[in-house]
Design an enzyme around this catalytic site. Structure first.
Site, PDB file in Angstrom:
ATOM      1  CE  LYS A 119      -4.225  -1.660   2.233  1.00  0.00           C
ATOM      2  NZ  LYS A 119      -5.126  -1.462   3.371  1.00  0.00           N
ATOM      3  CE  LYS A 202      -5.392  -8.031  -2.606  1.00  0.00           C
ATOM      4  NZ  LYS A 202      -5.522  -7.794  -1.204  1.00  0.00           N
ATOM      5  CE  LYS A 205     -10.339  -1.577  -0.597  1.00  0.00           C
ATOM      6  NZ  LYS A 205     -11.042  -2.098   0.535  1.00  0.00           N
TER       7      LYS A 205
HETATM    8  P1  AMP Z   1     -11.052  -5.296   2.491  1.00  0.00           P
HETATM    9  O1  AMP Z   1     -11.845  -4.846   1.331  1.00  0.00           O
HETATM   10  O2  AMP Z   1      -9.573  -5.130   2.282  1.00  0.00           O
HETATM   11  O3  AMP Z   1     -11.541  -4.705   3.792  1.00  0.00           O
HETATM   12  O4  AMP Z   1     -11.262  -6.861   2.590  1.00  0.00           O
HETATM   13  C1  AMP Z   1     -12.368  -7.456   3.221  1.00  0.00           C
HETATM   14  C2  AMP Z   1     -12.241  -8.961   3.210  1.00  0.00           C
HETATM   15  O5  AMP Z   1     -12.268  -9.458   1.870  1.00  0.00           O
HETATM   16  C3  AMP Z   1     -10.925  -9.494   3.814  1.00  0.00           C
HETATM   17  O6  AMP Z   1     -11.205 -10.620   4.603  1.00  0.00           O
HETATM   18  C4  AMP Z   1     -10.106  -9.875   2.622  1.00  0.00           C
HETATM   19  O7  AMP Z   1      -9.193 -10.906   2.903  1.00  0.00           O
HETATM   20  C5  AMP Z   1     -11.186 -10.338   1.655  1.00  0.00           C
HETATM   21  N1  AMP Z   1     -10.738 -10.209   0.255  1.00  0.00           N
HETATM   22  C6  AMP Z   1     -10.429  -9.061  -0.390  1.00  0.00           C
HETATM   23  N2  AMP Z   1     -10.079  -9.298  -1.661  1.00  0.00           N
HETATM   24  C7  AMP Z   1     -10.198 -10.652  -1.839  1.00  0.00           C
HETATM   25  C8  AMP Z   1      -9.994 -11.516  -2.950  1.00  0.00           C
HETATM   26  N3  AMP Z   1      -9.609 -11.057  -4.142  1.00  0.00           N
HETATM   27  N4  AMP Z   1     -10.220 -12.830  -2.777  1.00  0.00           N
HETATM   28  C9  AMP Z   1     -10.622 -13.323  -1.573  1.00  0.00           C
HETATM   29  N5  AMP Z   1     -10.826 -12.553  -0.497  1.00  0.00           N
HETATM   30  C10 AMP Z   1     -10.618 -11.237  -0.608  1.00  0.00           C
END
Ligand code: AMP
Ligand code: TRP
Length: 340
Positions: A119, A202, A205
């Site tokens: 990041k 992966k 966003k």
């Molecule tokens: P965040 O949007 O970073 O707050 O992520 C929220 C949840 O989504 C966390 O548990 C991440 O590990 C999961 N996550 C985010 N991107 C992915 C992805 N591409 N595949 C699987 N899990 C994801």
């Protein structure tokens, strides 16, 4: 708290309100498990707004996105009667235990967190805040406050759960048994959903292009188009093989999970049919799934009073647990109790 709650193992997880819409990776990697686990566990789920301010934010947007995140969690199937759903900043103990955990973490240890490196590299190291640097340590506090046994997340969070375990063990070793050591709860099949245009990265966003990112709140037509133009390979055989066929495998994972069909069954069904058929069908499956999800999200969003009351109850339940852990922690460390 019901008597049952004491018999059940506890889970805790959080999601950031940064992007507005959740994406398919968030849902399949994490939120879907949250919904399932509320049946068998004493479940605490939160929208981590304090984590969201580690990068620059617009106040009105943050407020809207926080409500929107709650609405999406409810639309996905979280039931406030069966889990505790709250906003992180409504429970001040997170910041308080966060400070304690900061004082327990080595600088080098924090420097090894790969998500910070990624990041901060994206923003330019000079613009990254100290808050972004200590982000994982606040997450440690989130988890330990609730004495969680398991933390349902995607693969990208594994290192943060490892840090949580290390710090809990360190504290317990120094000051006596205080924290439950949590385990990551990562479902192998959906631990990492990939970008539809770059199936080695992966889904995220912050991807360089939005073409491979499926946002749940986008117009379903837009997402259908993205699915239909997903990158596959020059072969035509529909087979799950993450190394040789990452694009097709990613589509099979998404298809299998959304429909509850086993991957081998899908391989069989699409034998000799080519990628076009698979993509068209998956686009349809997705649209059918996401259309009611979007409607439910709008409904929850339209009823702010209910939303606020769910969050107020959630914060109250969460605080009861968090305050007890914080008081114990302070006491163990030798912070003088305040007399009332
Ligand atoms: P965040 O949007 O970073 O707050 O992520 C929220 C949840 O989504 C966390 O548990 C991440 O590990 C999961 N996550 C985010 N991107 C992915 C992805 N591409 N595949 C699987 N899990 C994801
Ligand atoms: N860091 C997590 C993410 O980016 C969000 C998060 C904050 C979290 N606190 C947490 C996840 C506690 C699990 C438990 O997805």
């Amino acid at each position: 708290m019901s008597v049952m709650a004491f018999d059940r193992p506890r889970v805790l997880s959080g999601i950031q309100p940064t992007a507005g819409s959740f994406h398919l990776g968030n849902y399949l990697g994490a939120v879907r498990q949250w919904v399932a686990l509320q049946e068998s566990h004493d479940a605490f789920y939160m929208v981590v707004d304090l984590h969201a301010i580690t990068v620059p934010q617009d106040p009105a947007e943050l407020r809207d996105n926080t409500r929107l995140a709650v609405a999406q969690l409810l639309a996905a199937g979280l039931d406030p009667d069966r889990c505790t759903l709250f906003v992180q900043s409504h429970v001040p103990e997170h910041a308080q235990l966060g400070w304690v955990m900061n004082c327990l973490t080595g600088f080098g240890e924090a420097s090894r967190m790969t998500q910070f490196k990624d990041k901060s590299a994206k923003q330019g190291a000079d613009r990254a805040t100290v808050g972004l640097f200590t982000y994982p340590i606040l997450q440690v506090a989130d988890i330990l406050l609730y004495q969680a046994n398991a933390v349902p997340v995607g693969e990208d969070q594994r290192q943060h759960i490892e840090l949580t375990r290390d710090l809990a063990e360190r504290f317990n070793g120094r000051f006596g048994e205080t924290f439950t050591i949590p385990a990551p709860y990562i479902v192998k099949e959906t631990a990492k959903i990939y970008d539809l245009q770059d199936p080695t990265a992966k889904m995220s966003k912050s991807a360089p292009s939005p073409k491979g990112l499926v946002n749940l709140l986008d117009e379903p037509k837009v997402s259908a188009k993205k699915i239909k133009s997903a990158v596959t390979d020059t072969d035509t055989v529909i087979r799950f093989d993450e190394k040789e066929k990452p694009g097709v495998s990613n589509l099979l994972t998404i298809y299998a999970t959304l429909t509850g069909t086993a991957v081998p069954e899908l391989e069989h069904r699409y034998e000799g049919k080519g990628y076009g058929a698979l993509k068209t069908d998956l686009a349809e499956v997705f649209v059918e799934w996401v259309t009611p999800f979007r409607e439910r999200t709008q409904e929850y969003l339209g009823d702010q009073e209910t939303l606020d009351s769910i969050l107020a109850k959630g914060a109250e339940k969460a605080r009861a647990v968090a305050a007890e852990t914080l008081a114990k922690t302070y006491e163990r460390m030798g912070l003088l109790p305040a007399k009332h």
